[in-house]
Design a protein around this motif. Structure first.
Motif, PDB file in Angstrom:
ATOM      1  N   GLY A 166      23.286  -5.077 -20.607  1.00  0.00           N
ATOM      2  CA  GLY A 166      22.419  -4.997 -19.431  1.00  0.00           C
ATOM      3  C   GLY A 166      23.192  -4.667 -18.161  1.00  0.00           C
ATOM      4  O   GLY A 166      22.777  -3.822 -17.360  1.00  0.00           O
ATOM      5  N   LEU A 167      24.328  -5.324 -17.978  1.00  0.00           N
ATOM      6  CA  LEU A 167      25.144  -5.041 -16.793  1.00  0.00           C
ATOM      7  C   LEU A 167      25.753  -3.642 -16.847  1.00  0.00           C
ATOM      8  O   LEU A 167      25.880  -2.964 -15.827  1.00  0.00           O
ATOM      9  N   GLY A 168      26.106  -3.200 -18.050  1.00  0.00           N
ATOM     10  CA  GLY A 168      26.619  -1.834 -18.196  1.00  0.00           C
ATOM     11  C   GLY A 168      25.566  -0.794 -17.879  1.00  0.00           C
ATOM     12  O   GLY A 168      25.843   0.220 -17.225  1.00  0.00           O
ATOM     13  N   ALA A 169      24.339  -1.052 -18.321  1.00  0.00           N
ATOM     14  CA  ALA A 169      23.238  -0.128 -18.003  1.00  0.00           C
ATOM     15  C   ALA A 169      22.970  -0.105 -16.501  1.00  0.00           C
ATOM     16  O   ALA A 169      22.739   0.961 -15.914  1.00  0.00           O
ATOM     17  N   LEU A 170      23.034  -1.256 -15.870  1.00  0.00           N
ATOM     18  CA  LEU A 170      22.845  -1.327 -14.413  1.00  0.00           C
ATOM     19  C   LEU A 170      23.928  -0.541 -13.689  1.00  0.00           C
ATOM     20  O   LEU A 170      23.659   0.189 -12.733  1.00  0.00           O
ATOM     21  N   TRP A 171      25.173  -0.667 -14.158  1.00  0.00           N
ATOM     22  CA  TRP A 171      26.273   0.053 -13.523  1.00  0.00           C
ATOM     23  C   TRP A 171      26.108   1.567 -13.684  1.00  0.00           C
ATOM     24  O   TRP A 171      26.289   2.322 -12.735  1.00  0.00           O
ATOM     25  N   TRP A 172      25.754   2.011 -14.907  1.00  0.00           N
ATOM     26  CA  TRP A 172      25.548   3.444 -15.119  1.00  0.00           C
ATOM     27  C   TRP A 172      24.386   3.971 -14.285  1.00  0.00           C
ATOM     28  O   TRP A 172      24.435   5.088 -13.776  1.00  0.00           O
ATOM     29  N   TRP A 173      23.316   3.176 -14.147  1.00  0.00           N
ATOM     30  CA  TRP A 173      22.200   3.578 -13.293  1.00  0.00           C
ATOM     31  C   TRP A 173      22.696   3.821 -11.871  1.00  0.00           C
ATOM     32  O   TRP A 173      22.361   4.837 -11.255  1.00  0.00           O
ATOM     33  N   ALA A 174      23.518   2.908 -11.344  1.00  0.00           N
ATOM     34  CA  ALA A 174      24.021   3.040  -9.976  1.00  0.00           C
ATOM     35  C   ALA A 174      24.924   4.258  -9.837  1.00  0.00           C
ATOM     36  O   ALA A 174      24.811   5.017  -8.867  1.00  0.00           O
ATOM     37  N   VAL A 175      25.804   4.466 -10.807  1.00  0.00           N
ATOM     38  CA  VAL A 175      26.733   5.600 -10.728  1.00  0.00           C
ATOM     39  C   VAL A 175      25.978   6.921 -10.805  1.00  0.00           C
ATOM     40  O   VAL A 175      26.220   7.844 -10.009  1.00  0.00           O
ATOM     41  N   LEU A 176      25.057   7.023 -11.750  1.00  0.00           N
ATOM     42  CA  LEU A 176      24.294   8.273 -11.881  1.00  0.00           C
ATOM     43  C   LEU A 176      23.405   8.511 -10.668  1.00  0.00           C
ATOM     44  O   LEU A 176      23.251   9.646 -10.215  1.00  0.00           O
ATOM     45  N   ARG A 177      22.836   7.444 -10.126  1.00  0.00           N
ATOM     46  CA  ARG A 177      22.007   7.599  -8.926  1.00  0.00           C
ATOM     47  C   ARG A 177      22.855   8.059  -7.736  1.00  0.00           C
ATOM     48  O   ARG A 177      22.425   8.895  -6.954  1.00  0.00           O
ATOM     49  N   LEU A 178      24.064   7.517  -7.615  1.00  0.00           N
ATOM     50  CA  LEU A 178      24.963   7.970  -6.537  1.00  0.00           C
ATOM     51  C   LEU A 178      25.335   9.436  -6.708  1.00  0.00           C
ATOM     52  O   LEU A 178      25.431  10.181  -5.732  1.00  0.00           O
ATOM     53  N   ALA A 179      25.559   9.846  -7.957  1.00  0.00           N
ATOM     54  CA  ALA A 179      25.997  11.217  -8.213  1.00  0.00           C
ATOM     55  C   ALA A 179      24.865  12.234  -8.111  1.00  0.00           C
ATOM     56  O   ALA A 179      25.088  13.364  -7.667  1.00  0.00           O
ATOM     57  N   LEU A 180      23.653  11.836  -8.487  1.00  0.00           N
ATOM     58  CA  LEU A 180      22.589  12.821  -8.618  1.00  0.00           C
ATOM     59  C   LEU A 180      21.487  12.726  -7.568  1.00  0.00           C
ATOM     60  O   LEU A 180      20.754  13.694  -7.383  1.00  0.00           O
ATOM     61  N   SER A 181      21.366  11.619  -6.911  1.00  0.00           N
ATOM     62  CA  SER A 181      20.242  11.438  -5.994  1.00  0.00           C
ATOM     63  C   SER A 181      20.715  11.514  -4.537  1.00  0.00           C
ATOM     64  O   SER A 181      21.664  10.827  -4.150  1.00  0.00           O
ATOM     65  N   PRO A 182      20.057  12.324  -3.724  1.00  0.00           N
ATOM     66  CA  PRO A 182      20.471  12.423  -2.322  1.00  0.00           C
ATOM     67  C   PRO A 182      20.088  11.191  -1.495  1.00  0.00           C
ATOM     68  O   PRO A 182      20.648  10.984  -0.425  1.00  0.00           O
TER      69      PRO A 182
END
Length: 92
Positions: A13-29
């Motif tokens: 769960g924490l790993g999924a949360l971290w990946w969500w944050a990283v991908l959102r930082l990389a892909l979302s303006p």
């Protein structure tokens, strides 16, 4: 059963949360402080040494007072050396 769910569920769960944050930082303006804090915190946790053993059992571990003794020895050695009379007196 409950122990294994917690043991596997929490890291996933924490790993999924971290990946969500990283991908959102990389892909979302419109990513913001929350995503940055989650990504930085997860990265910081990855730097923690997880394969630690107590100092007493560690192979090659040094004694606790080693640096204090080395400092005392250096100060004592420096104090026992004869001092030169001037900074540039031997450059004539």
């Amino acid at each position: 059963m409950t122990g294994s769910i917690v043991r596997w569920g929490a890291p996933l769960g924490l790993g999924a949360l971290w990946w969500w944050a990283v991908l959102r930082l990389a892909l979302s303006p419109d990513a913001g402080v929350l995503e940055g804090a989650v990504a930085a915190g997860g990265w910081g946790l990855s730097l923690l040494p997880v394969h630690c053993v107590p100092k007493v059992r560690a192979a090659g571990a040094l004694d606790t007072g080693r640096w204090r003794e080395a400092w005392r020895l250096a100060v004592a050695t420096r104090a026992s050396r004869p001092r030169r009379s001037g900074a540039g007196s031997d450059l004539s």
